[in-house]
Design a protein around this motif. Structure first.
Motif, short mmCIF file in Angstrom:
data_model
loop_
_atom_site.label_atom_id
_atom_site.label_comp_id
_atom_site.label_asym_id
_atom_site.label_seq_id
_atom_site.Cartn_x
_atom_site.Cartn_y
_atom_site.Cartn_z
N PRO A 68 -2.52 8.56 6.92
CA PRO A 68 -2.98 7.26 7.45
C PRO A 68 -4.15 7.40 8.42
O PRO A 68 -4.93 6.46 8.59
CB PRO A 68 -1.74 6.71 8.17
CG PRO A 68 -0.58 7.44 7.59
CD PRO A 68 -1.08 8.78 7.16
N LEU A 96 2.78 2.25 2.37
CA LEU A 96 2.76 2.83 3.71
C LEU A 96 4.09 2.57 4.41
O LEU A 96 4.80 1.62 4.08
CB LEU A 96 1.61 2.23 4.54
CG LEU A 96 0.21 2.39 3.94
CD1 LEU A 96 -0.80 1.53 4.71
CD2 LEU A 96 -0.22 3.86 3.99
N ILE A 147 -11.74 -2.17 14.04
CA ILE A 147 -10.93 -1.03 13.60
C ILE A 147 -11.70 0.30 13.74
O ILE A 147 -11.24 1.20 14.44
CB ILE A 147 -10.45 -1.24 12.14
CG1 ILE A 147 -9.66 -2.56 12.09
CG2 ILE A 147 -9.59 -0.09 11.66
CD1 ILE A 147 -9.71 -3.26 10.75
N GLY A 151 0.80 -1.22 0.00
CA GLY A 151 0.00 0.00 0.00
C GLY A 151 0.83 1.27 0.00
O GLY A 151 0.27 2.37 0.09
N ASP A 186 -2.97 2.18 7.94
CA ASP A 186 -4.25 2.89 8.04
C ASP A 186 -5.37 1.87 8.26
O ASP A 186 -5.11 0.65 8.34
CB ASP A 186 -4.48 3.75 6.80
CG ASP A 186 -4.44 2.94 5.51
OD1 ASP A 186 -4.61 1.71 5.58
OD2 ASP A 186 -4.23 3.53 4.44
N SER A 187 -6.60 2.36 8.33
CA SER A 187 -7.70 1.44 8.66
C SER A 187 -7.91 0.41 7.55
O SER A 187 -8.30 -0.73 7.82
CB SER A 187 -8.99 2.20 8.94
OG SER A 187 -9.28 3.08 7.87
N LEU A 188 -7.64 0.81 6.32
CA LEU A 188 -7.73 -0.17 5.23
C LEU A 188 -6.68 -1.25 5.44
O LEU A 188 -6.96 -2.45 5.27
CB LEU A 188 -7.53 0.52 3.87
CG LEU A 188 -7.47 -0.39 2.65
CD1 LEU A 188 -8.77 -1.17 2.48
CD2 LEU A 188 -7.17 0.42 1.39
N GLY A 189 -5.50 -0.83 5.84
CA GLY A 189 -4.43 -1.79 6.09
C GLY A 189 -4.81 -2.78 7.17
O GLY A 189 -4.55 -3.99 7.04
N PHE A 190 -5.45 -2.30 8.22
CA PHE A 190 -5.86 -3.21 9.29
C PHE A 190 -6.97 -4.16 8.82
O PHE A 190 -7.00 -5.33 9.21
CB PHE A 190 -6.31 -2.43 10.52
CG PHE A 190 -5.15 -1.93 11.34
CD1 PHE A 190 -4.31 -2.81 12.00
CD2 PHE A 190 -4.88 -0.57 11.43
CE1 PHE A 190 -3.23 -2.37 12.74
CE2 PHE A 190 -3.81 -0.11 12.17
CZ PHE A 190 -2.97 -1.01 12.82
N ALA A 191 -7.87 -3.64 7.97
CA ALA A 191 -8.92 -4.52 7.43
C ALA A 191 -8.29 -5.64 6.60
O ALA A 191 -8.68 -6.81 6.71
CB ALA A 191 -9.89 -3.70 6.58
N VAL A 229 -6.55 -8.21 8.99
CA VAL A 229 -7.46 -9.18 9.60
C VAL A 229 -7.86 -10.25 8.58
O VAL A 229 -7.91 -11.45 8.89
CB VAL A 229 -8.70 -8.47 10.17
CG1 VAL A 229 -9.75 -9.48 10.64
CG2 VAL A 229 -8.30 -7.56 11.31
#
Lengths: 82, 596
Positions: free
Chosen positions: B499, A18, B532, A16, A36-41, A44
């Motif tokens: 981010p 990042l 999240i 990404g 970022d939150s997309l990265g965490f999604a 998971v």
């Protein structure tokens, strides 16, 4: 488990564009980790594919990780028996 | 070519055919009034009145009733400017003068204040027309009638099934009149009925209805006065008897049709439909859409749009005062002049199918959508939302640096195929966190965006854009018309920008709702496994108010997570209802000076 999670986080960050903070410690706040939150999604989803479970779906009483250490502990706690 | 959708037609079953056949075969001689008597009795019972006289039309019933009240030359009768001429013509035939007053903007029925203002010593009656099934303010009109000693007549031609605080339309005034024309909720082909609880008035109308022959007159063919010939035939009454046996079903179908329209259309910006005030039930004879003036949607546009789809749509009644032969304008006819130019009656026959109703709704939605596009093209902005939500909100971090903006999705975005494509992809990649999980398609996304976002006045969806105007995600709000708006649909689609832009975007939107607009609190629903955004919500100060059980059900290939339901497979995770009050958010703002 810790190494696995950090490894996947690194792959997601690279894909990404990042930049993860270094070093990633147990005390590192997830929101400050560089993902970022997309990265965490994605994290998971990737972990569920690799490990075969999503601990957050298995919780009767939800617990939310603040730090990387919290996150790893949750995955440890719900680790599937081999 | 799609089938033509008529605006109305009767519901005729084997029962109507059987009774009509029986009347044709046997309803003569000694039996020539059997079905009429039976029909009148059934209608009396349905309405809860003592007397009923079946007539050849509602106009005939009104004519005889007004004649029996002694209305004649030099008298005035007050009625709404918005009516079919059938209400006014008996007044003219009796030599009296119809006095037109304006209608209320919401009920399209008589404005009681204007009725009282129009009363003169010559006023002999007030005619309350329950237009399209909508109810007049009967308490106010009856009080005015009592105050000035003027009878109130109910023209309930269109109000079968309408109930005013426990009393059926047509049963409250000095007398009531109904229509059974082929377009009405129940029909006898042509036909009507006069109803009253006044024994003396009933006797007078009964005599008038039979060429002036009084009931007690023993001399054959000896009229006691000059009367009328407005009788219903036994054949017509036979069909009416069958319809009365089905009356609850027929009213129920009308209400079902309106319910579908209401669900699909009432939330559209600038659209209003037949009202149903507390304590009343609307029979919804004629579902009607009125477009707000600012939509710019005109009657001619509506007629063309429906004609293009082979759907019949009926114009709203022209103001009677505009008819040249009445010669006298209605004083203060703002609504009766304005509404017909931007309104339409929708098809509503009992057996309309779901796909027919959908076709009708699509035309209305398309009209609204085109109107909003035109306004956007003309630089007039979108139709204002009920609560003046901002179109653009800056996203800043804790040190005030601008990270991007929230830009509200409007009608112009509906034609942005790249945006639709991105939203579809984001929906698919995040579907595990949605209550309904399906493979999104671009057409489904486009329809959802049009119907549930752009045209829903109580909802807004913002694109989250970084400083390079790249769309990085979206965030929505529901229930803008309440004092507790709900955050919804928070998705990060791409990793561009800061981010933490989602976190700051949520703060910017919550700030706009709670601080700038003064909402008391903000709420949201989120699945507890979606940790999240929950983390972000908690940082801002959201607290879990409820934990609702979740069960999983597979419906036609789509996974539906049901909340607090006995159906489906129970899940361990919950649906959280989280709430943030204004005071809690203010506390967050004041105590987090070093957020970044």
């Amino acid at each position: 488990m810790r190494e696995k999670i950090i490894e996947v986080m690194g792959e997601i960050a690279e894909a990404g564009g990042l930049k993860l903070v270094a070093p990633l410690l147990d005390e590192t706040v997830l929101l400050e980790s560089g993902l970022d939150s997309l990265g965490f999604a994605v994290l998971v989803t990737r972990l569920e594919e690799d490990l075969g479970y999503d601990p957050f779906t298995l919780m009767e009483e939800p617990v939310y990780p603040r730090t990387l250490g919290d996150f790893v502990a949750i995955y440890e706690r719900y680790r599937l028996p081999r | 070519m799609s089938n033509r959708i008529l605006y109305t037609k009767p519901s005729i079953t084997e029962l109507e055919v059987r009774y009509a056949t029986d009347a044709a075969a046997n309803g003569w001689g000694d039996h020539c009034y059997d079905y009429i008597n039976r029909f009148e009795a059934a209608f009396r019972q349905h309405l809860g009145v003592q007397y009923a006289i079946a007539t050849s039309s509602c106009t005939g019933a009104l004519h005889m009733g007004m004649a029996a009240l002694g209305i004649g030359p030099g008298d005035e009768v007050i009625l709404a400017d918005t009516n079919w001429i059938a209400t006014a013509s008996p007044i003219v035939h009796l030599g009296a003068k119809p006095v037109f007053v304006d209608i209320l903007e919401d009920s399209w029925c008589l404005d009681p204040a204007l009725v009282e203002a129009a009363i003169t010593p010559k006023t002999k009656a007030i005619v309350a027309v329950h237009l399209y099934g909508n109810l007049c303010d009967m308490d106010a009109l009856l009080a005015i009638g009592e105050k000035y000693g003027v009878p109130v007549i109910e023209d309930a031609a269109e109000a079968i099934g309408s109930v005013y605080h426990g009393k059926r339309a047509g049963s409250m005034g000095k007398f009531g009149a109904f229509s059974f024309h082929g377009t009405k909720t129940i029909t006898t082909g042509e036909g009507g009925i006069f109803v009253t609880n006044d024994a003396e008035l009933y006797e007078q109308v009964l005599t008038l209805s039979n060429h002036g022959r009084a009931r007690g007159q023993t001399t054959q063919f000896w009229p006691d006065m000059v009367g009328f010939k407005y009788k219903m035939s036994n054949l017509q009454a036979a069909i009416g008897c069958a319809q009365m046996e089905r009356i609850d079903e027929l009213i129920g179908q009308k209400r079902r049709i309106f319910s579908y329209y209401r669900e699909q259309l009432c939330h559209l910006p600038g659209v209003s439909m037949n009202p149903e005030p507390d304590g009343t039930a609307n029979g919804y004879w004629m579902p009607t859409v009125v477009f707000a003036p600012e939509t710019g949607i005109r009657r001619e546009d509506i007629q063309s749009a429906f004609a293009a789809e082979t759907i019949d749509a009926r114009v709203f009644f022209w103001p009677l005062s505009s008819l040249p032969f009445f010669g006298e304008a209605c004083l203060d006819s703002t609504n009766s002049q304005s509404i017909p130019g931007r309104a339409i009656n929708l098809p509503s026959y009992h057996d309309l199918t779901a796909s027919d109703l959908e076709r009708v709704c699509d035309v209305v939605k398309q009209l609204v959508s085109q109107s909003r596009l035109k306004q956007a093209d003309a630089g007039e902005g979108d139709v204002p939302l009920a609560l003046n939500i901002q179109d653009e909100i800056s996203i800043r971090n804790g040190q005030g640096r601008v990270l991007g903006r929230l830009r509200r999705i409007t009608a112009v975005d509906l034609t942005d195929s790249a945006l639709i494509s991105a939203l579809t992809a984001w929906r698919n990649s995040n579907q595990r966190f949605f209550l309904t999980q399906f493979q999104a398609t671009e057409s489904r996304t486009a329809n959802w965006l049009r119907d549930s976002v752009v045209m829903d006045n109580s909802r807004a969806m913002y694109l989250i854009q970084d400083n390079s105007n790249v769309n990085v995600g979206h965030l929505g709000i529901l229930h803008l018309d309440s004092d507790t708006p709900e955050l919804d649909n928070m998705i990060r689609g791409v990793s561009d920008g800061d981010p933490k832009i989602m976190y700051w975007a949520e703060i910017a939107l919550v700030n706009s709702l709670l601080v700038a607009r003064g909402a008391a609190k903000v709420c949201l629903h989120v699945l507890s496994n979606n940790w999240i955004p929950i983390g972000i919500h908690q940082l801002i100060g959201f607290e879990t108010a409820e934990k609702l059980s979740v069960s999983k059900k597979n419906l036609e290939g789509e996974i539906h997570y049901l909340i607090d339901s006995d159906e489906g497979e129970p899940q361990k995770f919950k649906c959280l209802r989280m709430v943030l009050s204004r005071s809690k958010f203010r506390h967050f703002l004041s105590s987090n000076t070093t957020w970044d």
